[in-house]
Motif scaffolding. Sequence first.
Motif, PDB file in Angstrom:
ATOM      1  N   ARG A   1      39.210  21.256 115.305  1.00  0.00           N
ATOM      2  CA  ARG A   1      38.719  19.887 115.117  1.00  0.00           C
ATOM      3  C   ARG A   1      39.785  18.915 115.570  1.00  0.00           C
ATOM      4  N   CYS A   2      39.379  17.855 116.232  1.00  0.00           N
ATOM      5  CA  CYS A   2      40.364  16.825 116.576  1.00  0.00           C
ATOM      6  C   CYS A   2      40.779  16.036 115.346  1.00  0.00           C
ATOM      7  N   MET A   3      40.051  16.188 114.237  1.00  0.00           N
ATOM      8  CA  MET A   3      40.422  15.520 112.990  1.00  0.00           C
ATOM      9  C   MET A   3      41.007  16.493 111.971  1.00  0.00           C
ATOM     10  N   ALA A   4      41.325  17.709 112.392  1.00  0.00           N
ATOM     11  CA  ALA A   4      41.947  18.666 111.475  1.00  0.00           C
ATOM     12  C   ALA A   4      43.325  18.171 111.052  1.00  0.00           C
ATOM     13  N   ILE A   5      43.669  18.375 109.795  1.00  0.00           N
ATOM     14  CA  ILE A   5      45.049  18.140 109.361  1.00  0.00           C
ATOM     15  C   ILE A   5      45.876  19.342 109.822  1.00  0.00           C
ATOM     16  N   SER A   6      46.839  19.107 110.684  1.00  0.00           N
ATOM     17  CA  SER A   6      47.670  20.204 111.185  1.00  0.00           C
ATOM     18  C   SER A   6      49.124  20.062 110.767  1.00  0.00           C
ATOM     19  N   VAL A   7      49.476  18.929 110.125  1.00  0.00           N
ATOM     20  CA  VAL A   7      50.831  18.727 109.615  1.00  0.00           C
ATOM     21  C   VAL A   7      50.739  18.177 108.195  1.00  0.00           C
ATOM     22  N   ALA A   8      51.343  18.875 107.249  1.00  0.00           N
ATOM     23  CA  ALA A   8      51.454  18.375 105.881  1.00  0.00           C
ATOM     24  C   ALA A   8      52.897  17.920 105.657  1.00  0.00           C
ATOM     25  N   VAL A   9      53.053  16.718 105.103  1.00  0.00           N
ATOM     26  CA  VAL A   9      54.390  16.154 104.874  1.00  0.00           C
ATOM     27  C   VAL A   9      54.565  15.872 103.390  1.00  0.00           C
ATOM     28  N   PRO A  10      54.974  16.864 102.601  1.00  0.00           N
ATOM     29  CA  PRO A  10      55.281  16.604 101.191  1.00  0.00           C
ATOM     30  C   PRO A  10      56.582  15.823 101.079  1.00  0.00           C
ATOM     31  N   VAL A  11      56.589  14.818 100.219  1.00  0.00           N
ATOM     32  CA  VAL A  11      57.770  13.969 100.060  1.00  0.00           C
ATOM     33  C   VAL A  11      58.623  14.520  98.917  1.00  0.00           C
ATOM     34  N   GLY A  12      59.789  15.030  99.264  1.00  0.00           N
ATOM     35  CA  GLY A  12      60.707  15.595  98.275  1.00  0.00           C
ATOM     36  C   GLY A  12      60.598  17.111  98.224  1.00  0.00           C
TER      37      GLY A  12
ATOM     38  N   VAL B   1      54.169  22.661 107.657  1.00  0.00           N
ATOM     39  CA  VAL B   1      54.714  21.833 106.580  1.00  0.00           C
ATOM     40  C   VAL B   1      56.080  21.316 107.019  1.00  0.00           C
ATOM     41  N   VAL B   2      56.192  20.000 107.104  1.00  0.00           N
ATOM     42  CA  VAL B   2      57.460  19.329 107.410  1.00  0.00           C
ATOM     43  C   VAL B   2      57.921  18.630 106.139  1.00  0.00           C
ATOM     44  N   ARG B   3      59.034  19.040 105.605  1.00  0.00           N
ATOM     45  CA  ARG B   3      59.506  18.492 104.330  1.00  0.00           C
ATOM     46  C   ARG B   3      60.132  17.118 104.552  1.00  0.00           C
ATOM     47  N   GLY B   4      59.515  16.102 103.963  1.00  0.00           N
ATOM     48  CA  GLY B   4      60.015  14.734 104.109  1.00  0.00           C
ATOM     49  C   GLY B   4      60.985  14.382 102.999  1.00  0.00           C
ATOM     50  N   LYS B   5      62.098  13.752 103.372  1.00  0.00           N
ATOM     51  CA  LYS B   5      63.095  13.359 102.361  1.00  0.00           C
ATOM     52  C   LYS B   5      62.651  12.133 101.578  1.00  0.00           C
ATOM     53  N   SER B   6      61.863  11.271 102.201  1.00  0.00           N
ATOM     54  CA  SER B   6      61.449  10.032 101.546  1.00  0.00           C
ATOM     55  C   SER B   6      60.096   9.608 102.098  1.00  0.00           C
ATOM     56  N   TYR B   7      59.482   8.654 101.400  1.00  0.00           N
ATOM     57  CA  TYR B   7      58.211   8.092 101.858  1.00  0.00           C
ATOM     58  C   TYR B   7      58.375   7.424 103.214  1.00  0.00           C
ATOM     59  N   ASP B   8      59.435   6.639 103.388  1.00  0.00           N
ATOM     60  CA  ASP B   8      59.645   5.946 104.659  1.00  0.00           C
ATOM     61  C   ASP B   8      59.823   6.930 105.809  1.00  0.00           C
ATOM     62  N   GLU B   9      60.527   8.032 105.566  1.00  0.00           N
ATOM     63  CA  GLU B   9      60.689   9.034 106.616  1.00  0.00           C
ATOM     64  C   GLU B   9      59.331   9.627 106.983  1.00  0.00           C
ATOM     65  N   ALA B  10      58.485   9.854 106.004  1.00  0.00           N
ATOM     66  CA  ALA B  10      57.161  10.416 106.262  1.00  0.00           C
ATOM     67  C   ALA B  10      56.310   9.455 107.082  1.00  0.00           C
ATOM     68  N   VAL B  11      56.344   8.172 106.726  1.00  0.00           N
ATOM     69  CA  VAL B  11      55.567   7.182 107.482  1.00  0.00           C
ATOM     70  C   VAL B  11      56.072   7.084 108.919  1.00  0.00           C
ATOM     71  N   ASN B  12      57.374   7.088 109.094  1.00  0.00           N
ATOM     72  CA  ASN B  12      57.932   7.031 110.447  1.00  0.00           C
ATOM     73  C   ASN B  12      57.529   8.248 111.268  1.00  0.00           C
ATOM     74  N   MET B  13      57.448   9.393 110.605  1.00  0.00           N
ATOM     75  CA  MET B  13      57.020  10.610 111.278  1.00  0.00           C
ATOM     76  C   MET B  13      55.612  10.431 111.850  1.00  0.00           C
ATOM     77  N   VAL B  14      54.736   9.882 111.046  1.00  0.00           N
ATOM     78  CA  VAL B  14      53.360   9.624 111.482  1.00  0.00           C
ATOM     79  C   VAL B  14      53.349   8.664 112.666  1.00  0.00           C
ATOM     80  N   ASN B  15      54.115   7.589 112.539  1.00  0.00           N
ATOM     81  CA  ASN B  15      54.066   6.536 113.560  1.00  0.00           C
ATOM     82  C   ASN B  15      54.794   6.902 114.843  1.00  0.00           C
ATOM     83  N   ASP B  16      55.762   7.785 114.760  1.00  0.00           N
ATOM     84  CA  ASP B  16      56.527   8.137 115.954  1.00  0.00           C
ATOM     85  C   ASP B  16      55.847   9.184 116.820  1.00  0.00           C
ATOM     86  N   HIS B  17      54.813   9.846 116.296  1.00  0.00           N
ATOM     87  CA  HIS B  17      54.146  10.881 117.085  1.00  0.00           C
ATOM     88  C   HIS B  17      53.322  10.245 118.203  1.00  0.00           C
ATOM     89  N   GLU B  18      53.208  10.943 119.328  1.00  0.00           N
ATOM     90  CA  GLU B  18      52.496  10.379 120.477  1.00  0.00           C
ATOM     91  C   GLU B  18      51.006  10.230 120.227  1.00  0.00           C
TER      92      GLU B  18
END
Length: 500
Positions: free
Chosen positions: A280-291, A391-408
Motif C-alpha cells: 500500500r502506498c499508505m502503509a506505515i513502514s517506519v515506526a518512531v517510538p520516542v524514548g 523501527v527507528v528509535r527517536g530521542k525526542s519528539y522534535d527529532e521524530a518530527v524532523n525525521m518525518v519532514n526531512d524524508h523525500e
Amino acid sequence: MNSIGHFLSNEHWPGTAGRTSDIINPATGSVTGKVSLASKTDVDTVIEVAAQALPAWAATPPAKRAAVMFNFRDLLKRHTKELAELLSAEHGKTLPDAEGEIARGIEVVEFASSIPQVLKGEYSEQVGSQVDSFSVRQPVGIVAGITPFNFPAMVPLWMYPVAIACGNTFVLKPSEKDPTVVLRIAELLAEAGLPEGVFNVVNGDKEAVDALLDHPKIDAVSFVGSTAIGEYIYKRGTDAGKRVQALCGAKNHMIIMPDADMEQVTDALIGSAYGSAGERCMAISVAVPVGEETADRLIESLAPRIQSLKVAPYTDPSSELGPVISKQSFDKIHDYIDQGLEKGATLAVDGRGLKLQGYEDGYFIGGCLFDNVTTDMSIYKEEIFGPVLSVVRGKSYDEAVNMVNDHEYGNGTAIFTRDGDAARDFWSRAQIGMVGINVPIPVPVAYHSFGGWKRSLFGDHHIHGMEGVRFYTRLKTMTTRWPSGIRTGAEFNFTAGKDV
C-alpha cells in the motif's frame, strides 16, 4: 485459462497487436491467464472511440450523468463479493481486504453521484454598471488513467467516476498483473446505462502508456504508482501539453509518544504495516517510538503479534497475510532485508523462509520487523512495498518530527498520543499531505481529497473529492452586459381597449 482483452464501446475487444502477458496467481506461482498488450494502433482506436463519444456525453445534463452513477453504485454493492473473489484470485490479498477495497471505491461513486450540486457555478450581479459575471466548470475532454496492481479496483474508481460524472470520456490502462476485476466492473458500468465509448479499457505495457501520453487527443492523465514512473509520466505528459496528476511513492512514519496506548498502537501497526502484505502506498513502514522505554515496550508488544500472523492464500478464511504480487517483488523484498542486516539493523522478527503446504511456489513472506534502524539505511530511505516494518528509535519528539519532514516522500504520516497539544503541533508542522491522529492509515473519505507532498505527488491536484472535480474540469468565466430594452418615455400602463 482466461484470455483477457480490452473493453471498447461497452464490449470486450481483443485488439490487433497479438502480444500477451501472463497473469500469475501469486499464491501458487502458476499462470492462470493471458492478457492482451495493446499496440499504438490499438490505443489510437480506443482514443478515437472516446473522442466520438465526447460531444454527446459532455452535453448530457449532469443529473442524467448522476443517474448512471447511482445505478453503478447499486450494481457494485450487489456484486461486491463476486468482485472481491476476482480481485483476490489475481492479487492475492485476503477477501476482507478485497471487500474493503471495493467499499472504498463505492464511496467515490457515491460522491460522483452528487455531481449536479458540485458543478454549480458562481454568479455575481452588477460587477459594473449593468454588468454581471458568472463562472461554470466544463469537462476537460478525454482523460487517461494509468493505475497500479495493488488496488486494481479502488484506485481506478478514484478516477473515472468523477471524471465521467464531470462530462469527460475516459480511457483506463490498468496493471497487466491483475486486470480481470477491472473488466468486470466495466461491464457493470455499461449495465448501469453509460453510453458506448464513454468508458474504455486498454490493457498494455510501456508501449500503451507512451501512446496515451503522446496522443494529441488525450487532454489529461491521472496516474498512481511508483515515483520513478510517476515522474516520467508527469514530464512526458506535460511536455505534450497535457494536464497531469501523478500520485507516487511513500515512506510513511508513525510517531509513538510515551503516553500512547501501546495496545492500540500495536493493533494499528499490525493492520497498517502488514495489511495487504504491505503493498500500500499508505502503509506505515517506519515506526518512531520516542524514548528508549517507549521503543522497548513497542518491540515487546509488537513482536509476538507479528509472529502469530496467519500467512495463507485468500481461499483460507483465517488468512491475515497473503502473498506479494510477483516473483520480482518477492526477490526485491528479500534483497532489502539482506541490506538491512548488512548495515547493522536488528531483525527482531524474520518472516523469510515460509513454505506453505501445497503453495511451495507462492510468493509468501511473513511479517518482518527491524529494530535499531538508522536514517542512512536503504530500508529507511526507500519504499520496500512489502510486509517489512522498520523501527527507528527517536530521542525526542522534535527529532521524530524532523525525521518525518526531512524524508523525500510526503504521502502520509500518523502520531499516536493522548496529548492534544502534541497532536495539534504535529499536524500543523508535518510537511505531509495526509496526517492521522491516532489513525494509522489516514486515507480521506471520498468527499475530501487524497494526495501527498514532496516526491509523493507530481502535479497541482490531489485525487477524488473537490480536487478531483477541479482536475477533471476547466473553469470558464463569463462577463455579460445586455442593452437595456427600457427607453425613456416608454408606456408602462395597459393600453385602453386592448387585450392584456
